[in-house]
Structures are given as C-alpha cells and as structure tokens.
Design a protein around this motif. Structure first.
Motif, PDB file in Angstrom:
ATOM      1  N   PHE A  87       0.833  -1.208   0.000  1.00  0.00           N
ATOM      2  CA  PHE A  87       0.000   0.000   0.000  1.00  0.00           C
ATOM      3  C   PHE A  87       0.870   1.261   0.000  1.00  0.00           C
ATOM      4  CE2 PHE A  87      -2.624   3.158   2.362  1.00  0.00           C
ATOM      5  CZ  PHE A  87      -3.692   3.236   1.489  1.00  0.00           C
ATOM      6  N   ASP A  89       3.986   1.386  -0.909  1.00  0.00           N
ATOM      7  CA  ASP A  89       4.721   1.377  -2.185  1.00  0.00           C
ATOM      8  C   ASP A  89       3.890   2.041  -3.284  1.00  0.00           C
ATOM      9  OD1 ASP A  89       6.952   0.169  -1.202  1.00  0.00           O
ATOM     10  OD2 ASP A  89       6.544  -1.818  -2.033  1.00  0.00           O
ATOM     11  N   ASP A  90       2.567   1.802  -3.233  1.00  0.00           N
ATOM     12  CA  ASP A  90       1.667   2.395  -4.230  1.00  0.00           C
ATOM     13  C   ASP A  90       1.750   3.920  -4.218  1.00  0.00           C
ATOM     14  OD1 ASP A  90       0.816  -0.079  -4.990  1.00  0.00           O
ATOM     15  OD2 ASP A  90      -1.003  -0.059  -3.779  1.00  0.00           O
ATOM     16  N   PHE A  91       2.042   4.490  -3.045  1.00  0.00           N
ATOM     17  CA  PHE A  91       2.155   5.951  -2.939  1.00  0.00           C
ATOM     18  C   PHE A  91       3.610   6.409  -3.135  1.00  0.00           C
ATOM     19  CE2 PHE A  91      -1.885   5.112  -0.983  1.00  0.00           C
ATOM     20  CZ  PHE A  91      -2.660   6.166  -1.431  1.00  0.00           C
ATOM     21  N   GLY A  92       4.454   5.458  -3.558  1.00  0.00           N
ATOM     22  CA  GLY A  92       5.854   5.783  -3.809  1.00  0.00           C
ATOM     23  C   GLY A  92       6.641   5.988  -2.534  1.00  0.00           C
ATOM     24  N   LEU A  93       6.149   5.420  -1.418  1.00  0.00           N
ATOM     25  CA  LEU A  93       6.801   5.632  -0.119  1.00  0.00           C
ATOM     26  C   LEU A  93       7.256   4.308   0.472  1.00  0.00           C
ATOM     27  CD1 LEU A  93       4.149   8.134   1.222  1.00  0.00           C
ATOM     28  CD2 LEU A  93       6.454   8.721   0.543  1.00  0.00           C
TER      29      LEU A  93
ATOM     30  N   THR B 139       6.558  10.612  -6.843  1.00  0.00           N
ATOM     31  CA  THR B 139       5.857   9.330  -7.018  1.00  0.00           C
ATOM     32  C   THR B 139       6.197   8.721  -8.372  1.00  0.00           C
ATOM     33  OG1 THR B 139       4.074  10.328  -5.730  1.00  0.00           O
ATOM     34  CG2 THR B 139       3.611   8.197  -6.699  1.00  0.00           C
ATOM     35  N   LYS B 148       5.587  -0.297 -10.546  1.00  0.00           N
ATOM     36  CA  LYS B 148       4.282  -0.781 -10.056  1.00  0.00           C
ATOM     37  C   LYS B 148       3.195   0.080 -10.672  1.00  0.00           C
ATOM     38  CE  LYS B 148       2.911  -2.299  -6.014  1.00  0.00           C
ATOM     39  NZ  LYS B 148       2.574  -2.095  -4.609  1.00  0.00           N
ATOM     40  N   THR B 150       0.092   0.632  -9.839  1.00  0.00           N
ATOM     41  CA  THR B 150      -0.701   1.467  -8.929  1.00  0.00           C
ATOM     42  C   THR B 150       0.058   2.740  -8.531  1.00  0.00           C
ATOM     43  OG1 THR B 150      -0.049  -0.208  -7.322  1.00  0.00           O
ATOM     44  CG2 THR B 150      -2.360  -0.105  -7.874  1.00  0.00           C
ATOM     45  N   THR B 151       1.399   2.638  -8.459  1.00  0.00           N
ATOM     46  CA  THR B 151       2.207   3.832  -8.168  1.00  0.00           C
ATOM     47  C   THR B 151       2.044   4.845  -9.293  1.00  0.00           C
ATOM     48  OG1 THR B 151       3.796   2.338  -7.127  1.00  0.00           O
ATOM     49  CG2 THR B 151       4.518   4.595  -7.447  1.00  0.00           C
ATOM     50  N   VAL B 154      -1.210   6.677  -8.859  1.00  0.00           N
ATOM     51  CA  VAL B 154      -1.127   7.721  -7.826  1.00  0.00           C
ATOM     52  C   VAL B 154      -0.390   8.942  -8.376  1.00  0.00           C
ATOM     53  CG1 VAL B 154      -0.189   8.309  -5.556  1.00  0.00           C
ATOM     54  CG2 VAL B 154      -1.301   6.114  -5.888  1.00  0.00           C
ATOM     55  N   VAL B 194      -5.980   8.604  -7.576  1.00  0.00           N
ATOM     56  CA  VAL B 194      -5.246   8.525  -6.298  1.00  0.00           C
ATOM     57  C   VAL B 194      -5.858   7.446  -5.397  1.00  0.00           C
ATOM     58  CG1 VAL B 194      -4.801   9.779  -4.139  1.00  0.00           C
ATOM     59  CG2 VAL B 194      -4.319  10.879  -6.303  1.00  0.00           C
ATOM     60  N   PRO B 197      -5.166   2.608  -5.210  1.00  0.00           N
ATOM     61  CA  PRO B 197      -4.481   1.629  -4.333  1.00  0.00           C
ATOM     62  C   PRO B 197      -5.379   0.993  -3.280  1.00  0.00           C
ATOM     63  CG  PRO B 197      -3.116   3.570  -4.602  1.00  0.00           C
ATOM     64  CD  PRO B 197      -4.424   3.879  -5.272  1.00  0.00           C
TER      65      PRO B 197
END
Lengths: 95, 212
Positions: A87, A89-93, B139, B148, B150-151, B154, B194, B197
């Motif tokens: 989750f 990772d999805d936000f690039g964090l 991001t 990824k 999903t990234t 976002v 956004v 995810p």
C-alpha cells in the motif's frame, strides 16, 4: 546507492526469515537471520529480544544454540506488514 | 452546472480522503509504521478539506443562495487540503520548505494578517499546486524504480489534481468559459486515480488489531 531500511522493514525481513527459513529443529539460527536480513549481531540481539517479549517470535531451545520461529501473532503481523508495504509502495513511499 | 460539479468534486474528494486515510490508519495501528501515519494524516486533512468545501457549496446552494461559496469556508477548506498535500510532500522527505533565517520565519506569517481571505486562498492554492507537482514527480520517480502500476496511477492522480488547479487559474483570466468545468472534471479524475491503491487492499485476509 544503498537503500536506507526503516526499523519496521528490518523487523519484516527478520519475521519473514523466521517464517520461511526454518530447519529440522523448527527454528532459525541467529547466524542465518544475520545473513538473510543483513544486520549486525548487536543490533539483531536487541530486536530479537523485543520481538520475543512482544510475542511475535518464539525462542526454540536446541542443544547448541537458540533458534527462533515466528509465532501465530507474528505471522498475522507479517501478513499485515506485507499488505501495507504494498500500500505504501503504491504511494511511492517506504513503509 | 458549475456549482453542481463543484459539489460532486468535493464529495468525491471527501470520500477518497476518508477511505484512504482510514485504510492508512488501520495500517498504522497494525504495523506502527510512521509512513502510514503520515499518509493517514495527509488524506484525512485532504478529505476534511473537500468536506468543508462541499458543506460550503451545499449551504450556499440550499440556504444562502448568493451564487458563490463563503470566502472564509472556502479558505478553511483549501487550507486543510494544503496541509494534506504538505504531508504527502513531507513523506517524500521534503527538507527545506521553510526559510532557514529566523528573521524570515518571524515575518513569514505577517502577510496572512494583511491580506484578505481571497488572497490567502489564492496563496494556499499556489502552495498546493507546488506540493502536488512535487508529490507527483517523486511518485513518478518511485514508479520508474519499482514499475508498479498502482504507483503510476497515484502519480497521474496527483499530477491531474495539480493540472486541474492550474487550469482553474485560467478560469480567472477567462471567466464564463468551459475551462472551469474542465478543471473540475480533471480534479475528479485525479482523485479517482489517487484512490485506486485502496482497491488492492485484501480487507478480508487481514485480522485487524482488536483494540481498534
């Protein structure tokens, strides 16, 4: 460039090793965890003590050395950790 | 038409913000991750900001009927969103946001007391735009490293929110054109992107913290 690992990421790697890399004594040695999680002995000892006291890891006594295996609550934590790692990772964090 | 679209946009923003914030908070309670805590604060603030704006538009549409949202409510909503965008940018290790000089920091807040709500709102929108662009770029870099999908969604979502804000400024220059409606539609698309995810979280497979 080396990646900076957060404490929770190290804990995740330790629990993952103690879940999937168990031997015939149903546990993982400290040496094996050090190699898999790439962490120093001093730092690992502190983290292992914390994880055992929190009930996420179980200490298995064998003839020669202490071995560790993931407890049922540790496995639940590992599932949650992997889910929310994806989750974040999805936000690039990094979790 | 524009008023109706504004209400839809802000309700979508409220929903996305609260859902992502709640999932992140559940993640924080289960793992203790500070990153998830920051994401939860960010999205709660964004959701509350959109909620305040939705309330303002609905109140004006049904009670006050002035044809424009109250500037105070609008500024409050935008301020809350800016806090949320700041937390997203902060999570990407933004380090030098505030001026280092003590003198500059001490006078930094003075303009907020000297200018009207309208100006404060425009300043906040400008800050939001910068933070959104920063968050989108960071991001996108993460996507390039991890590949990824999903990234990428976002990153595109944050980019669309910023682009919608940018197009919204042009509607000040060219009022009564389709640009404003276009900016709202872009922002709705950004919010949905956004929120993608959340669909990847297998809620049934996780036994959540009983203390929640």
């Amino acid at each position: 460039m080396t990646e900076h690992r957060t404490q929770i990421k190290i804990v995740g790697e330790i629990l993952d090793t103690a879940t999937h890399e168990i031997d015939e004594h149903e546990g993982t040695t400290i040496t094996h965890i050090i190699r898999k999680a790439n962490i120093s002995h001093g730092r690992l000892s502190t983290i292992l003590n914390n994880l055992v006291s929190q009930g996420l890891l179980e200490q298995v006594n064998s003839k020669r050395s202490y071995r560790y295996k993931t407890s049922s609550s540790g496995r639940e934590f590992l599932v949650a950790y992997k889910t929310f790692r994806e989750f974040s990772d999805d936000f690039g964090l990094t979790i | 038409m524009e008023f109706f679209l504004e209400i839809i946009l802000n309700l979508v923003g409220l929903l996305v913000g609260i859902v992502v914030g709640t999932i992140s908070y559940i993640g924080f309670k289960n793992t203790g991750s500070p990153t998830l805590f920051r994401i939860s604060i960010a999205f709660f603030a964004i959701g509350i900001g959109f909620g305040i704006l939705a309330t303002g538009f609905i109140l004006d549409d049904f009670i006050f009927k002035t044809g424009d949202i109250n500037r105070g409510i609008s500024t409050l909503g935008v301020a809350s969103q800016t806090v949320g965008y700041w937390f997203i940018a902060f999570s990407h290790t933004i380090r030098t946001f505030f001026p280092k000089s003590r003198y500059l920091r001490s006078i930094g807040a003075i303009p907020l007391f000297l200018v009207s709500f309208n100006y404060v709102e425009n300043i906040l929108r400008a800050v939001s735009f910068i933070l959104l662009v920063y968050g989108a770029i960071e991001t996108l870099i993460s996507y390039i490293q991890g590949r990824k999908k999903t990234t990428l969604f976002v990153a595109i979502g944050l980019g669309l929110l910023g682009f919608g804000e940018f197009i919204g400024w042009y509607s000040f220059v060219f009022p009564e054109t389709i640009l404003y409606v276009f900016s709202i539609l872009i922002k709705i698309g950004g919010l949905i992107s956004v929120g993608i995810p959340v669909s990847k979280i297998p809620l049934r497979k996780i036994s959540f913290d009983e203390n929640l």
